[in-house]
Enzyme design. Structure first.
Site, PDB file in Angstrom:
ATOM      1  N   LYS A  43       0.682  -1.265  -0.162  1.00 19.52           N
ATOM      2  CA  LYS A  43      -0.142   0.038   0.045  1.00 19.52           C
ATOM      3  C   LYS A  43       0.905   1.262   0.057  1.00 19.52           C
ATOM      4  CE  LYS A  43      -3.967   1.912   2.569  1.00 19.52           C
ATOM      5  NZ  LYS A  43      -4.925   1.951   3.636  1.00 19.52           N
ATOM      6  N   SER A  85      -9.895   2.225   2.801  1.00 21.15           N
ATOM      7  CA  SER A  85      -9.083   2.820   1.691  1.00 21.15           C
ATOM      8  C   SER A  85      -8.193   2.109   0.994  1.00 21.15           C
ATOM      9  CB  SER A  85      -8.054   3.759   2.536  1.00 21.15           C
ATOM     10  OG  SER A  85      -7.270   3.077   3.409  1.00 21.15           O
ATOM     11  N   SER A 131     -10.018   0.001   6.917  1.00 22.60           N
ATOM     12  CA  SER A 131      -9.216   0.145   5.577  1.00 22.60           C
ATOM     13  C   SER A 131      -8.415  -1.172   5.333  1.00 22.60           C
ATOM     14  CB  SER A 131      -8.426   1.071   5.496  1.00 22.60           C
ATOM     15  OG  SER A 131      -9.012   2.242   5.250  1.00 22.60           O
TER      16      SER A 131
END
Ligand code: GLN
Length: 487
Positions: A76, A151, A175
């Site tokens: 990420k 997210s 997330s």
């Protein structure tokens, strides 16, 4: 020859050690896969082909061994990696190449994991759909017209479209778990302090936690073991042994485990298909020998408003560091403009609407005269939620709920309505406020779209999550996206 991108992490490692494939071949197969499909999925913001192949060569040379050596991973874009662009999905970090590795990144490298690149996310991890990325949305491989969660939608979409067997996510309010739920993958938020935050760009420091994402429970556990454990560089890191997550994932037995269904996380507002799959998953676990009861956690009803005061408050302070001087973007620096003007212009251009909304909200909640009424009250609610969890642990071993009240929704459906977007986190936020571990596991489909079962456990009892996840995975039929858009 087998398609190397379809293998689990465990199978990938077996293929490498048995000589069936080299780590370089595995890495190349995934880079080819990214080149073939990511123009449609948009999981990656940056692909590091050279770095991935160089690391794979080290594995093939026998320089690094271990259960994940040579296994590809998607990172990420909120986690720093030396020399590799790190944007957090924001324009304000455009051009920034961090001079150091996050502890998570360093541990992955040391374990021989092959980092393919950085994945798309809502700007600074604020969002539930990945539509708040400044670089355009990621699409859900189950249906390209739907969101992959947020997210960390880039990480979950990379897994579900076979662009990587492993990924790293971060979870401040859901997330990791919510993207896992809507893409039919596994995501685990460890205990707060279980995985180092050093090099994780801060959103809400008292809530942020990085964790493993994978297509299977055992793969997630193996990744968990690599990234977890004490780090003196993070003052909130817990100095305790990592729970026995791999053994727990292999157990595939829940006999005698006491499971509590959270009364407050069901009913109105939950899609019928989500409720049906959730109830079936609980029945499956009961059939496997667990005992099931309902547990009331009365303060969970206030978790959402408390979170949306605490997280923006911390964000308003954390994001002050993006000042046009130290990182990335600088706008309006004509040699004449004052520092303040450059700072204001850069922040006006560099931050998106949702980030600005959070900064304004947080600044307001912390301002003198309002502090007690907003931030102070929210902290009291946080304590009450922690007490709900502690009371639950006197009755049950784990709590369960849906991960998310809906399946993946269409792109754009909630973009104009921030509150509707925030409500996606209603089930995931309590565990963040408490700090204990929580996970999402695949629990079947509703109208062809994945539903997730959330499991929550006492602090440092991640092993219980993997025990439940492993048993459920073994009992339910395997599910995989059709990827009909490929043909
Ligand atoms: N969706 C939540 C938010 O927007 C949680 C995000 C996260 O866990 N990073 O704040």
């Amino acid at each position: 020859m087998t398609d190397l991108t379809r293998l689990t992490a465990v199978e990938t490692r077996e293929a490498i050690t048995s000589g069936q494939a080299s780590a370089v071949e595995v890495a190349q197969a995934h880079l080819d896969r990214i080149a073939a499909v990511d123009d449609r999925v948009h999981a990656f913001l940056h692909v590091d082909a050279d770095g991935a192949l160089a690391q794979a060569k080290r594995v093939d040379a026998g320089e690094i061994t271990g259960p994940l050596a040579g296994v590809p991973l998607a990172l990420k874009d909120v986690m720093t990696m030396e020399g590799i662009p790190t944007t957090c999905g924001s324009r304000i970090l455009e051009g920034w190449r961090p001079p150091y590795d996050a502890t998570v990144t360093a541990r992955l490298k040391a374990a021989g994991v092959v980092i393919l690149g950085k994945t798309n996310m809502d700007e600074f991890a604020m969002g539930s759909s990945t539509e708040h990325s400044a670089y355009g949305p990621t699409r859900n491989p189950w249906d390209l017209d739907r969101i992959p969660g947020g997210s960390g939608g880039g990480s979950s979409a990379a897994l579900a479209s076979y662009q990587a067997p492993l990924a790293i996510g971060t979870d401040t309010g859901g997330s990791i778990r919510q993207p896992a739920s809507v893409t039919g993958t596994v995501g685990v938020k460890p205990t707060y302090g279980g995985v180092s935050r050093y090099g994780l760009v801060a959103f809400s420091s008292s809530l942020d936690q990085a964790g493993p994402c994978a297509r299977t429970v055992l793969d997630a556990a193996l990744l968990h073991e690599v990234i977890a454990g004490h780090d003196p560089r993070d003052s909130t890191s817990i100095d305790a042994p990592v729970p026995p997550v791999v053994d727990a994932a292999r157990l595939r037995d829940v006999t005698g485990l006491r499971i509590g269904v959270v009364k407050e996380l069901q009913g109105d507002g939950y899609e019928a298909g989500v409720t049906a799959r959730f109830e079936e998953a609980v029945e499956t676990l009961r059939g496997l020998g667990a005992t099931v009861s309902e547990v009331s956690c009365p303060h969970f009803d206030y978790a959402l408003p408390a979170y949306y005061l605490i997280a923006p408050s911390e964000a308003s302070s954390n994001l002050a560091r993006f000042d046009a001087v130290r990182y990335g973007l600088r706008v309006g620096d004509d040699g004449v403009a004052s520092l303040e003007e450059v700072m204001a212009k850069t922040r006006a251009v560099g931050f998106g609407a949702e980030v600005k909304r959070r900064i304004i909200l947080g600044t307001y909640a912390l301002s003198s005269g309002y502090y007690d009424a907003y931030y102070g009250q929210a902290q009291k609610v946080r304590t009450l939620i922690t007490r709900d969890f502690q009371a639950a642990w006197s009755q049950v071993d784990v709590l369960v709920a849906p991960t998310c009240p809906t399946v993946a929704f269409p792109l754009g459906a909630k973009l104009e309505d921030p509150l509707a977007m925030y409500k996606q986190d209603i089930c995931s936020i309590p565990a963040n406020l408490y700090g204990g571990p929580a996970a999402s596991f695949p629990a079947g489909l509703s109208d062809g779209l994945p539903v997730g079962l959330q499991v929550m456990a006492p602090t440092l009892r991640e092993d219980l999550l993997y025990q439940v996840g492993g048993a459920l995975e073994a009992a339910l039929p395997a599910q995989a996206p059709t990827l009909s858009w490929e043909s």
